[in-house]
Design an enzyme around this catalytic site. Structure first.
Site, PDB file in Angstrom:
ATOM      1  N   ASP A   1     -36.235  75.287  46.797  1.00  0.00           N
ATOM      2  CA  ASP A   1     -37.046  74.134  46.410  1.00  0.00           C
ATOM      3  C   ASP A   1     -38.078  73.917  47.494  1.00  0.00           C
ATOM      4  OD1 ASP A   1     -35.621  73.545  44.173  1.00  0.00           O
ATOM      5  OD2 ASP A   1     -34.282  72.133  45.177  1.00  0.00           O
TER       6      ASP A   1
ATOM      7  N   ASP B   1     -29.714  71.178  37.808  1.00  0.00           N
ATOM      8  CA  ASP B   1     -29.766  72.446  38.545  1.00  0.00           C
ATOM      9  C   ASP B   1     -28.425  73.162  38.519  1.00  0.00           C
ATOM     10  OD1 ASP B   1     -32.399  72.181  39.256  1.00  0.00           O
ATOM     11  OD2 ASP B   1     -31.975  71.178  41.156  1.00  0.00           O
TER      12      ASP B   1
ATOM     13  N   ASP C   1     -30.776  70.500  43.653  1.00  0.00           N
ATOM     14  CA  ASP C   1     -30.269  69.181  44.017  1.00  0.00           C
ATOM     15  C   ASP C   1     -29.888  68.329  42.807  1.00  0.00           C
ATOM     16  OD1 ASP C   1     -32.858  68.855  43.175  1.00  0.00           O
ATOM     17  OD2 ASP C   1     -33.637  68.151  45.085  1.00  0.00           O
TER      18      ASP C   1
HETATM   19  P1  ATP Z   1     -39.463  70.389  44.473  1.00  0.00           P
HETATM   20  O1  ATP Z   1     -39.077  71.109  43.216  1.00  0.00           O
HETATM   21  O2  ATP Z   1     -40.527  71.023  45.228  1.00  0.00           O
HETATM   22  O3  ATP Z   1     -38.307  69.985  45.299  1.00  0.00           O
HETATM   23  P2  ATP Z   1     -39.386  67.989  43.174  1.00  0.00           P
HETATM   24  O4  ATP Z   1     -37.985  68.334  42.951  1.00  0.00           O
HETATM   25  O5  ATP Z   1     -39.695  66.696  43.817  1.00  0.00           O
HETATM   26  O6  ATP Z   1     -40.152  69.099  43.947  1.00  0.00           O
HETATM   27  P3  ATP Z   1     -39.636  67.141  40.616  1.00  0.00           P
HETATM   28  O7  ATP Z   1     -38.658  66.159  41.072  1.00  0.00           O
HETATM   29  O8  ATP Z   1     -39.349  68.021  39.464  1.00  0.00           O
HETATM   30  O9  ATP Z   1     -40.060  68.054  41.798  1.00  0.00           O
HETATM   31  O10 ATP Z   1     -40.961  66.360  40.384  1.00  0.00           O
HETATM   32  C1  ATP Z   1     -41.991  66.959  39.677  1.00  0.00           C
HETATM   33  C2  ATP Z   1     -43.146  66.021  39.639  1.00  0.00           C
HETATM   34  O11 ATP Z   1     -42.755  64.809  39.023  1.00  0.00           O
HETATM   35  C3  ATP Z   1     -43.675  65.630  40.995  1.00  0.00           C
HETATM   36  O12 ATP Z   1     -44.655  66.519  41.441  1.00  0.00           O
HETATM   37  C4  ATP Z   1     -44.255  64.264  40.727  1.00  0.00           C
HETATM   38  O13 ATP Z   1     -45.548  64.410  40.229  1.00  0.00           O
HETATM   39  C5  ATP Z   1     -43.373  63.709  39.651  1.00  0.00           C
HETATM   40  N1  ATP Z   1     -42.344  62.831  40.204  1.00  0.00           N
HETATM   41  C6  ATP Z   1     -41.373  63.147  41.052  1.00  0.00           C
HETATM   42  N2  ATP Z   1     -40.587  62.101  41.337  1.00  0.00           N
HETATM   43  C7  ATP Z   1     -41.071  61.061  40.641  1.00  0.00           C
HETATM   44  C8  ATP Z   1     -40.713  59.683  40.508  1.00  0.00           C
HETATM   45  N3  ATP Z   1     -39.663  59.161  41.131  1.00  0.00           N
HETATM   46  N4  ATP Z   1     -41.458  58.928  39.717  1.00  0.00           N
HETATM   47  C9  ATP Z   1     -42.499  59.439  39.069  1.00  0.00           C
HETATM   48  N5  ATP Z   1     -42.890  60.703  39.151  1.00  0.00           N
HETATM   49  C10 ATP Z   1     -42.209  61.526  39.921  1.00  0.00           C
END
Ligand code: ATP
Length: 897
Positions: free
Chosen positions: A332, A641, A637
């Site tokens: 990630d 997943d 996480d």
């Molecule tokens: P990575 O995969 O690199 O660890 P991540 O797990 O944070 O990133 P996601 O959680 O899938 O990725 O988030 C994808 C997208 O969703 C983010 O780029 C953001 O634009 C949006 N996002 C993430 N968290 C939130 C939240 N709490 N509220 C609103 N939008 C969110």
């Protein structure tokens, strides 16, 4: 408190009545009250599975074929009145049992310590504040916040729920997640139908909720099902099972050979039975690698402990072996490769680009426009940014001794700080708003929405999320001066690309005024009805140690791939910073979806960055990589997943931010969520595998050499160059020291500059068989050579035997120094310097050998004689020649390969 027998059960009460019954409130207990209740109810822990008692564990050490053979031999020697032999055999039996007992205990302690490190935590309201607590500290009446992927920490009565689904298979056997709501259910309904209750040990599959603890520890439903948890973990891996089987098989062969020799000696050669019998016993003890399984267990336990010290907690032992052969790490981005310390750096409203200053999560700093500070009075859009940032947010900022800390998602913490920076008064201006409903963030739709009401009856809807997702829901955009204009999608698209190319994580925020009577939020309320406020750009710098670890992987032939939910341009910018191999090419989730498995398998090999992916893509990526024969480590996480983590060869869950679902699916849990810890674990995995190989490569040739000495002498019809009791002695002294020393070997130099080992590489390879043959031949030559050299000079047989025995031990020590460097060379000063463990073992063995050789009491028991200094020196010289020969042969073989 009314008696539970006469009043309705909690699942049939309203949330308010349940709170009353439990003498608590929606804002939780006070710390003092919780402490009092903990004293009454005890810790929220399930009864530990029954441990084997130490006495039983000790007795188990005697349950071993070799021990049976030895005990049988002791009976026979006693019958023959060979009391010394009987005594030595019994000493061997006892010491073996003690060593086995201590080693097994240490291995079990290591596993128990690791289980303690994995104690789950829960979000709890105490003193009206949200805190993360060890679940053992929960008491009835505590208010718990549950989120997807969390393990339900106790039995709970729901107070409110948003799209909550729970996987209750452990309790009810039902594999489909069931829906949960706060509404009371019938008093007499079955456990599986109590939709207002959450049960300890079940898993939140989706949605969020708040609940009050009704029962803890043994009083929970799962606590009452005893026996279910009586699972004692043992230290076992495929390699160990394989070696265990091999050792058993070898024992059978050796016993058969012993029987044949016994028959041959008595009926063909007519040797006296007593002497012959002792020779066969000596041969069996020498040849059977009885200590091997225990030493291998210790090697693994040492590995587990070293990894834990480097923040990689091994949940499933076979992972240690797998980690050593990992050829691809899929990681990630957020929090693993980057620090997950977020700060808002820029705001883009229509026509304006603002930058934001300030450090960390302190809600202090300002918003700059063309390099000068601006206020929400001059730029009204800032107030809207602040409102959206503060309301559409689940995080909490806390001013602690160590500075401002976030409770919750760091990105939301950064937004909270932004709101504080804009208002200049922290979250106070937003207190009048009360949240009435929410659509929680989900990686599938990538946004979060909240509905708020204020005291004057206004209602507003706020949405934040990935720009594509939010903009797709918008009808128009907010203009300077408060006006509304049609959405200029191209402008926003370009803006997103611009911010993302700088490595910023970009969020879009939007709003909509709602009718005051509206209190329930549906997705249809968003669709095409929102007004875009603008974009928020956040920075999350890469971890410096991750950059170094990525470089280390490159040297170790391990490909690093980044799988992120973030935007492609952001991912590429971060990928470049951390030094990924191929940053030119990015595959997005949408593109992955358009590919069939074959196309994906073709594309996945060369691509290092996967952006805007959702958890389902991770599973396909693992499978595609595995189709190339790669050994894949994958991090994760979230609750979704779990399938990818299970499917990966080494599933790695985040210990700090990961859900319990991910941790339970993973083989390894990272205590610090840090990519560098994965690489440290791989290094340790390689070391453990090497050490296992070293233990085996030292033990088998050594025991073969010892055994062959007896076999050759018997067949040649000559006196044994070493007496059987002396062989027992040597085995006793060296197996627990020299063999064990290798379990503690540090990584060899260059461990991370070698290509990963193919997983199919057999442990008992042709090379090992050749090594066994070579070493045992050299052993025979040296032992017999020294023996005959002494006899030829007219020395008594006892002295010749003592010299031969000492020669054997010296060779074993030199063999140890050779084996320590299977990849490098043993003929360097550094190699000769060894390690403290090695020298401690050598000193113990040397001391024991001096005692048996020179102490009169020992001489009379073991029939030894003092070896002259010159002969000792000669034996040492032979050891050096032995080492040089082995090393020369290794180098020659390597050059040829
Ligand atoms: P990575 O995969 O690199 O660890 P991540 O797990 O944070 O990133 P996601 O959680 O899938 O990725 O988030 C994808 C997208 O969703 C983010 O780029 C953001 O634009 C949006 N996002 C993430 N968290 C939130 C939240 N709490 N509220 C609103 N939008 C969110």
């Amino acid at each position: 408190m009314p008696s539970p027998d006469t009043s309705p059960p909690l699942h049939a009460l309203s949330p308010e009545a349940a709170l009353d019954r439990l003498e608590t409130s929606a804002s939780g207990l006070s710390t003092a009250e919780a402490a009092g209740r903990q004293a009454r109810h005890g810790a929220n822990l399930l009864p530990e599975p029954a441990q084997r008692t130490p006495a039983l564990r000790f007795l188990r050490q005697f349950h071993n074929v070799l021990i049976y053979v030895l005990l049988g031999s002791a009976v026979v020697t006693a019958a023959l009145h060979h009391w010394v032999d009987t005594g030595v055999i019994l000493a061997v039996v006892l010491i073996n049992a003690v060593i086995g007992f201590v080693q097994e205990g240490r291995a079990e302690d290591a596993m128990a310590a690791i289980r303690r490190m994995l104690a789950p935590r829960a979000s709890v309201l105490r003193d009206g504040k949200r805190q993360s607590l060890d679940v053992a500290g929960l008491v009835p009446g505590d208010i718990v916040l549950v989120e997807p992927g969390a393990l339900v920490p106790a039995d709970l009565r729901l107070l409110d729920a948003h799209a909550l689904k729970v996987q209750e298979a452990v309790l009810t056997g039902e594999s489909v997640p069931v829906e949960k709501t706060a509404a009371p259910v019938a008093e007499d309904c079955a456990l599986g139908d109590r939709s207002s209750m959450l049960h300890s040990g079940t898993m939140i599959a989706a949605g969020t909720g708040t609940a009050v603890v009704t029962a803890t520890g043994p009083a929970t439903q799962i606590g009452q099902i005893s026996g279910m948890l009586a699972r004692v973990e043992t230290v076992q891996t495929p390699l160990l099972v394989q070696m265990d089987r091999f050792a058993r098989w070898l024992t059978a062969v050796i016993l058969a050979v012993g029987a044949v020799l016994l028959a041959y000696g008595s009926f063909v050669r007519h040797l006296p039975f007593g002497d012959l019998f002792m020779a066969i016993v000596g041969l069996s003890v020498a040849a059977i690698p009885e200590g091997l399984p225990a030493v291998l267990t210790i090697t693994l336990a040492v590995g587990v402990r070293t990894m834990a010290r480097r923040n990689a907690i091994v949940r499933q032992l076979p992972a240690i072996e797998t980690l050593g052969s990992v050829s691809v790490i899929c990681s990630d981005k957020t929090g693993t490769l980057t620090r997950n310390v977020m700060t808002v750096a820029s705001l883009a409203a229509s026509g304006q680009l603002y930058s934001v200053d300030g450090e960390g999560y302190a809600p202090e700093g300002g918003v700059l426009w063309h390099d000068s500070q601006v206020s929400p009075e001059e730029h009204a859009v800032l107030a809207e940014f602040a409102l959206a940032a503060a309301l559409c947010n689940d995080a909490l900022l806390r001013d602690t001794d160590t500075g401002w800390q976030v409770e919750g998602d760091p990105m939301e913490g950064a937004l909270m700080a932004l709101a504080g920076k804009i208002t200049g008064a922290g979250p106070a201006p937003f207190r009048q708003w009360r949240r009435t409903d929410a659509i929680p963030f989900d990686a599938a739709h990538r946004y979060m929405a909240t509905l708020h009401h204020d005291h004057e009856g206004h209602a507003c809807l706020h949405v934040k999320g990935a720009p594509e997702a939010v903009i797709a829901l918008c009808r128009d955009e907010r203009r300077d001066g408060g006006g509304i204009a049609p959405l200029d999608r191209e402008h926003w698209q370009a803006m997103v690309e611009r911010l993302a190319a700088e490595g910023q994580r970009v969020l879009a925020v939007a709003q909509r005024a709602m009718p005051p009577e509206k209190t329930v939020l549906n997705k249809t309320d968003l669709d095409g009805q929102l007004t875009l406020i603008g974009l928020v750009g956040l920075i999350d710098p890469p971890r410096p140690e991750a950059i170094a670890a990525v470089a280390e992987c490159r040297g170790a032939g391990i490909r690093v791939k980044m799988i992120t939910g973030d935007h492609a341009a952001t991912a590429r910018a971060i990928g470049r910073e951390i030094g990924l191999q191929n940053v030119a090419q990015v595959l997005t989730g949408a593109e992955i979806e358009a590919m069939d498995d074959a196309a994906l398998a073709a594309a996945v090999y060369e691509t290092d960055i996967f952006a805007r992916t959702s958890p389902a893509h991770k599973l396909r990526l693992v499978t595609a990589l595995q189709s190339h024969g790669l050994t894949v480590a994958m991090t994760g996480d979230g609750v979704n997943d779990a399938p990818a983590l299970k499917r990966a060869d080494a599933g790695i869950a985040m210990g700090l931010t990961g859900s319990e679902a991910a941790k339970q699916a993973a083989a390894v849990v990272l205590a610090d969520d840090n990519f560098a810890s994965i690489v440290a674990a791989v290094r340790e995995g390689r070391t453990v595998y090497d050490n296992i190989k070293k233990v085996i490569s030292w033990t088998l040739p050594t025991s073969t050499g010892e055994a062959m000495t007896v076999v050759v002498a018997l067949f040649a019809g000559m006196a044994l160059p070493i007496t059987p009791v002396q062989i027992l002695w040597v085995n006793l002294i060296t197996a627990g020291t020299l063999g064990l020393a290798l379990a503690f070997e540090p990584p060899e130099e260059g461990t991370m500059r070698r290509a990963p080992r193919p997983r199919t590489e057999p442990l008992l390879s042709g090379t090992l068989v050749w090594h066994i043959a070579l070493v045992s031949t050299l052993f025979l030559a040296a032992v017999f050579g020294m023996y005959f050299h002494a006899i030829a000079r007219g020395q008594p047989v006892a002295l010749a035997q003592t010299t031969a025995m000492n020669t054997m031990v010296i060779l074993e020590i030199f063999h140890l120094f050779f084996i320590r460097n299977i990849h490098g060379t043993s003929l360097t000063l550094k190699a000769a310097r060894g390690t403290p463990v090695i020298w401690a073992c050598v000193l113990i063995v040397a001391g024991a050998q001096c005692a048996i050789t020179y102490l009169p009491a020992m001489q009379s028991i073991f029939h030894t004689a003092p070896v002259p200094f010159a002969d000792g020196l000669l034996a040492f010289g032979i050891g050096i020649v032995f080492l040089v020969l082995l090393e020369g042969e290794k180098q020659l073989r390597r050059r040829k390969a």
